[in-house]
Design a protein around this motif. Structure first.
Motif, PDB file in Angstrom:
ATOM      1  N   ARG A   7       0.803  -1.058   0.181  1.00  0.00           N
ATOM      2  CA  ARG A   7      -0.168   0.080  -0.001  1.00  0.00           C
ATOM      3  C   ARG A   7       0.807   1.234  -0.043  1.00  0.00           C
ATOM      4  O   ARG A   7       0.476   2.089  -0.700  1.00  0.00           O
ATOM      5  CB  ARG A   7      -1.038   0.115   1.287  1.00  0.00           C
ATOM      6  CG  ARG A   7      -2.158  -0.872   1.205  1.00  0.00           C
ATOM      7  CD  ARG A   7      -2.975  -0.498   2.415  1.00  0.00           C
ATOM      8  NE  ARG A   7      -3.298   0.652   2.636  1.00  0.00           N
ATOM      9  CZ  ARG A   7      -4.527   1.318   2.087  1.00  0.00           C
ATOM     10  NH1 ARG A   7      -5.292   0.662   1.204  1.00  0.00           N
ATOM     11  NH2 ARG A   7      -4.687   2.777   2.182  1.00  0.00           N
ATOM     12  N   ARG A   8       2.112   1.190   0.760  1.00  0.00           N
ATOM     13  CA  ARG A   8       2.699   2.466   1.121  1.00  0.00           C
ATOM     14  C   ARG A   8       3.442   2.636  -0.677  1.00  0.00           C
ATOM     15  O   ARG A   8       3.509   3.815  -0.772  1.00  0.00           O
ATOM     16  CB  ARG A   8       3.796   2.207   2.066  1.00  0.00           C
ATOM     17  CG  ARG A   8       4.491   3.272   2.367  1.00  0.00           C
ATOM     18  CD  ARG A   8       5.268   3.216   3.894  1.00  0.00           C
ATOM     19  NE  ARG A   8       6.173   2.168   3.797  1.00  0.00           N
ATOM     20  CZ  ARG A   8       5.907   1.004   4.529  1.00  0.00           C
ATOM     21  NH1 ARG A   8       4.760   1.132   5.260  1.00  0.00           N
ATOM     22  NH2 ARG A   8       6.726   0.028   4.761  1.00  0.00           N
ATOM     23  N   VAL A   9       3.952   1.693  -1.149  1.00  0.00           N
ATOM     24  CA  VAL A   9       4.544   1.831  -2.396  1.00  0.00           C
ATOM     25  C   VAL A   9       3.535   2.366  -3.383  1.00  0.00           C
ATOM     26  O   VAL A   9       3.849   3.147  -4.149  1.00  0.00           O
ATOM     27  CB  VAL A   9       5.078   0.516  -2.839  1.00  0.00           C
ATOM     28  CG1 VAL A   9       5.776   0.596  -4.231  1.00  0.00           C
ATOM     29  CG2 VAL A   9       6.298   0.172  -2.176  1.00  0.00           C
ATOM     30  N   PHE A  10       2.579   1.785  -3.579  1.00  0.00           N
ATOM     31  CA  PHE A  10       1.583   2.033  -4.506  1.00  0.00           C
ATOM     32  C   PHE A  10       1.137   3.685  -4.172  1.00  0.00           C
ATOM     33  O   PHE A  10       0.977   4.322  -5.119  1.00  0.00           O
ATOM     34  CB  PHE A  10       0.134   1.550  -4.225  1.00  0.00           C
ATOM     35  CG  PHE A  10      -1.057   1.779  -4.641  1.00  0.00           C
ATOM     36  CD1 PHE A  10      -1.311   2.161  -5.732  1.00  0.00           C
ATOM     37  CD2 PHE A  10      -2.042   2.123  -3.734  1.00  0.00           C
ATOM     38  CE1 PHE A  10      -2.649   2.792  -6.228  1.00  0.00           C
ATOM     39  CE2 PHE A  10      -3.174   2.575  -3.961  1.00  0.00           C
ATOM     40  CZ  PHE A  10      -3.397   3.104  -5.287  1.00  0.00           C
ATOM     41  N   CYS A  11       0.563   4.176  -3.075  1.00  0.00           N
ATOM     42  CA  CYS A  11       0.393   5.326  -2.732  1.00  0.00           C
ATOM     43  C   CYS A  11       1.315   6.317  -3.157  1.00  0.00           C
ATOM     44  O   CYS A  11       0.906   7.431  -3.589  1.00  0.00           O
ATOM     45  CB  CYS A  11       0.034   5.669  -1.190  1.00  0.00           C
ATOM     46  SG  CYS A  11      -1.413   4.700  -0.970  1.00  0.00           S
ATOM     47  N   GLY A  12       2.532   6.023  -3.167  1.00  0.00           N
ATOM     48  CA  GLY A  12       3.779   7.028  -3.627  1.00  0.00           C
ATOM     49  C   GLY A  12       3.316   7.235  -4.812  1.00  0.00           C
ATOM     50  O   GLY A  12       3.813   8.234  -5.544  1.00  0.00           O
ATOM     51  N   ASN A 222       0.094 -13.908  -8.738  1.00  0.00           N
ATOM     52  CA  ASN A 222      -0.544 -14.900  -7.623  1.00  0.00           C
ATOM     53  C   ASN A 222      -1.844 -14.378  -7.266  1.00  0.00           C
ATOM     54  O   ASN A 222      -2.814 -15.010  -7.024  1.00  0.00           O
ATOM     55  CB  ASN A 222       0.344 -14.966  -6.342  1.00  0.00           C
ATOM     56  CG  ASN A 222       1.593 -15.844  -6.793  1.00  0.00           C
ATOM     57  OD1 ASN A 222       1.577 -16.841  -7.530  1.00  0.00           O
ATOM     58  ND2 ASN A 222       2.667 -15.840  -6.041  1.00  0.00           N
ATOM     59  N   ALA A 223      -2.136 -12.992  -7.211  1.00  0.00           N
ATOM     60  CA  ALA A 223      -3.449 -12.312  -6.755  1.00  0.00           C
ATOM     61  C   ALA A 223      -4.403 -12.562  -7.968  1.00  0.00           C
ATOM     62  O   ALA A 223      -5.551 -12.891  -7.789  1.00  0.00           O
ATOM     63  CB  ALA A 223      -3.026 -10.901  -6.613  1.00  0.00           C
ATOM     64  N   LEU A 224      -3.927 -12.633  -9.237  1.00  0.00           N
ATOM     65  CA  LEU A 224      -4.808 -12.754 -10.199  1.00  0.00           C
ATOM     66  C   LEU A 224      -5.498 -14.119 -10.279  1.00  0.00           C
ATOM     67  O   LEU A 224      -6.481 -14.532 -10.747  1.00  0.00           O
ATOM     68  CB  LEU A 224      -4.004 -12.553 -11.752  1.00  0.00           C
ATOM     69  CG  LEU A 224      -3.846 -11.205 -12.176  1.00  0.00           C
ATOM     70  CD1 LEU A 224      -2.863 -11.207 -13.407  1.00  0.00           C
ATOM     71  CD2 LEU A 224      -5.168 -10.293 -12.471  1.00  0.00           C
ATOM     72  N   LYS A 225      -4.477 -15.037  -9.952  1.00  0.00           N
ATOM     73  CA  LYS A 225      -4.737 -16.706  -9.931  1.00  0.00           C
ATOM     74  C   LYS A 225      -6.014 -16.950  -8.867  1.00  0.00           C
ATOM     75  O   LYS A 225      -6.235 -18.008  -8.732  1.00  0.00           O
ATOM     76  CB  LYS A 225      -3.708 -17.612  -9.785  1.00  0.00           C
ATOM     77  CG  LYS A 225      -2.895 -17.417 -11.077  1.00  0.00           C
ATOM     78  CD  LYS A 225      -1.415 -18.171 -11.145  1.00  0.00           C
ATOM     79  CE  LYS A 225      -0.750 -18.124 -12.467  1.00  0.00           C
ATOM     80  NZ  LYS A 225       0.715 -18.763 -12.249  1.00  0.00           N
ATOM     81  N   ALA A 226      -5.897 -16.009  -7.880  1.00  0.00           N
ATOM     82  CA  ALA A 226      -7.005 -16.421  -6.672  1.00  0.00           C
ATOM     83  C   ALA A 226      -8.315 -16.608  -7.293  1.00  0.00           C
ATOM     84  O   ALA A 226      -8.881 -15.788  -7.787  1.00  0.00           O
ATOM     85  CB  ALA A 226      -6.989 -15.125  -5.759  1.00  0.00           C
ATOM     86  N   ALA A 235      -8.797  -6.598  -3.750  1.00  0.00           N
ATOM     87  CA  ALA A 235      -8.149  -5.391  -3.252  1.00  0.00           C
ATOM     88  C   ALA A 235      -6.437  -5.952  -3.575  1.00  0.00           C
ATOM     89  O   ALA A 235      -5.677  -5.005  -3.867  1.00  0.00           O
ATOM     90  CB  ALA A 235      -8.164  -5.212  -1.709  1.00  0.00           C
ATOM     91  N   ASP A 236      -6.116  -7.037  -3.390  1.00  0.00           N
ATOM     92  CA  ASP A 236      -4.978  -7.593  -3.554  1.00  0.00           C
ATOM     93  C   ASP A 236      -4.408  -7.375  -5.163  1.00  0.00           C
ATOM     94  O   ASP A 236      -3.000  -6.887  -5.303  1.00  0.00           O
ATOM     95  CB  ASP A 236      -4.610  -9.121  -3.341  1.00  0.00           C
ATOM     96  CG  ASP A 236      -4.568  -9.204  -1.615  1.00  0.00           C
ATOM     97  OD1 ASP A 236      -4.555  -8.367  -1.036  1.00  0.00           O
ATOM     98  OD2 ASP A 236      -4.998 -10.379  -1.573  1.00  0.00           O
ATOM     99  N   VAL A 237      -5.165  -7.442  -5.898  1.00  0.00           N
ATOM    100  CA  VAL A 237      -5.028  -7.180  -7.486  1.00  0.00           C
ATOM    101  C   VAL A 237      -4.803  -6.056  -7.654  1.00  0.00           C
ATOM    102  O   VAL A 237      -3.944  -5.498  -8.268  1.00  0.00           O
ATOM    103  CB  VAL A 237      -6.248  -7.983  -8.429  1.00  0.00           C
ATOM    104  CG1 VAL A 237      -6.154  -7.475  -9.645  1.00  0.00           C
ATOM    105  CG2 VAL A 237      -6.209  -9.430  -8.147  1.00  0.00           C
ATOM    106  N   PHE A 238      -5.725  -5.139  -7.214  1.00  0.00           N
ATOM    107  CA  PHE A 238      -5.744  -3.557  -7.300  1.00  0.00           C
ATOM    108  C   PHE A 238      -4.281  -3.184  -6.857  1.00  0.00           C
ATOM    109  O   PHE A 238      -3.559  -2.294  -7.696  1.00  0.00           O
ATOM    110  CB  PHE A 238      -6.692  -2.896  -6.621  1.00  0.00           C
ATOM    111  CG  PHE A 238      -7.113  -1.459  -6.920  1.00  0.00           C
ATOM    112  CD1 PHE A 238      -8.092  -1.340  -7.513  1.00  0.00           C
ATOM    113  CD2 PHE A 238      -6.043  -0.411  -6.669  1.00  0.00           C
ATOM    114  CE1 PHE A 238      -8.381   0.230  -8.090  1.00  0.00           C
ATOM    115  CE2 PHE A 238      -6.153   0.740  -6.852  1.00  0.00           C
ATOM    116  CZ  PHE A 238      -7.358   1.203  -7.593  1.00  0.00           C
TER     117      PHE A 238
END
Length: 260
Positions: A7-12, A222-226, A235-238
């Motif tokens: 989340r931290r990396v993404f928000c930046g 891995n998130a896509l394959k869930a 949310a993991d995919v996003f």
């Protein structure tokens, strides 16, 4: 990488993405980079719209949508100004019209499931024109490195396209198509990473970034394959799609600088 770090990396990146590197297009390398970024934004905006509609990363999705729309507007002006007369200029005139139609779907109303197919369809139209414009700039450059900028930039788009269709499927929108498109994009993404890694133009710095891309791709894939369609899975995919996008945006910029 923990979820909180993701989340931290993404928000930046969400904040950094709207800060223009140049007030105008600096050259053909920059043009290919920005034109390719328009492809990505077409898919990223619909992903964010789907997220808003389903309450997936809602606050972040709103920020992503608003910032992506602003960036698309700004880059469209820059690219249209830079484009030479003829087919390239005509393509950006058509893109401007398609973008106007797309924008009208994205703003002014709460995202609802019954409008989702229209958003998906219009995102595809904007993508097709943005892709054509990118290819025309690549042709004008006439150098092998121009293809690498295009390919690296397309990886950004594929990351958002897969996430877009994942969220579409989770909303029961064009589910069969969505699953096919995710599979197709996955099959295109991995060999493109190899092409970028093995290119003679790949500097040590680029290869180091591509190692990070490999790691982020593993999280995202891995998130896509869930198979569980839940808010957490979506949310993991996003989030993981944003992290992969961040790395591939840096790689594209590096290749653009090599091209000059």
């Amino acid at each position: 990488m923990t979820y909180s770090l993701q989340r931290r990396v993404f928000c930046g990146f969400a904040l950094a993405a709207v800060v223009p590197v140049h007030a105008q297009v600096a050259g053909l390398g920059d043009a290919i980079n920005k034109a390719g970024r328009q492809r990505m934004l077409s898919q990223r905006m619909s992903k964010a719209w789907f997220g808003l509609g389903q309450g997936i990363q809602a606050e972040t999705a709103r920020r992503v949508l608003d910032q992506s729309m602003a960036l698309f507007d700004r880059q469209l002006v820059e690219l249209k100004t830079f484009a030479p007369a003829g087919e390239t200029r005509d393509t950006y005139v058509l893109l401007e019209s398609a973008w106007s139609d797309y924008k009208s779907l994205l703003v002014g109303a709460v995202p609802l499931q019954d409008r989702a197919k229209s958003v998906l369809d219009q995102a595809g139209k904007v993508l097709a024109l943005a892709h054509k414009g990118t290819g025309l700039f690549e042709q004008q450059a006439g150098k092998p490195g121009a293809k690498l900028v295009n390919v690296a930039g397309r990886q950004r788009m594929l990351s958002q396209r897969m996430a877009q269709f994942y969220l579409a499927n989770s909303w029961n929108v064009e589910s069969a198509l969505s699953l096919r498109e995710i599979s197709k994009a996955r099959e295109e993404f991995v060999p493109a990473l190899e092409l970028l890694r093995n290119a003679p133009e790949a500097t040590a710095e680029i290869r180091q970034e591509l190692v990070l891309a490999d790691n982020q791709w593993l999280f995202f894939d891995n998130a896509l394959k869930a198979r569980v369609t839940s808010l957490k899975a979506a949310a993991d995919v996003f989030v993981s799609s944003e992290n992969l996008l961040q790395v591939m945006d840096r790689v594209t910029g590096m290749y653009a600088r090599v091209l000059g």
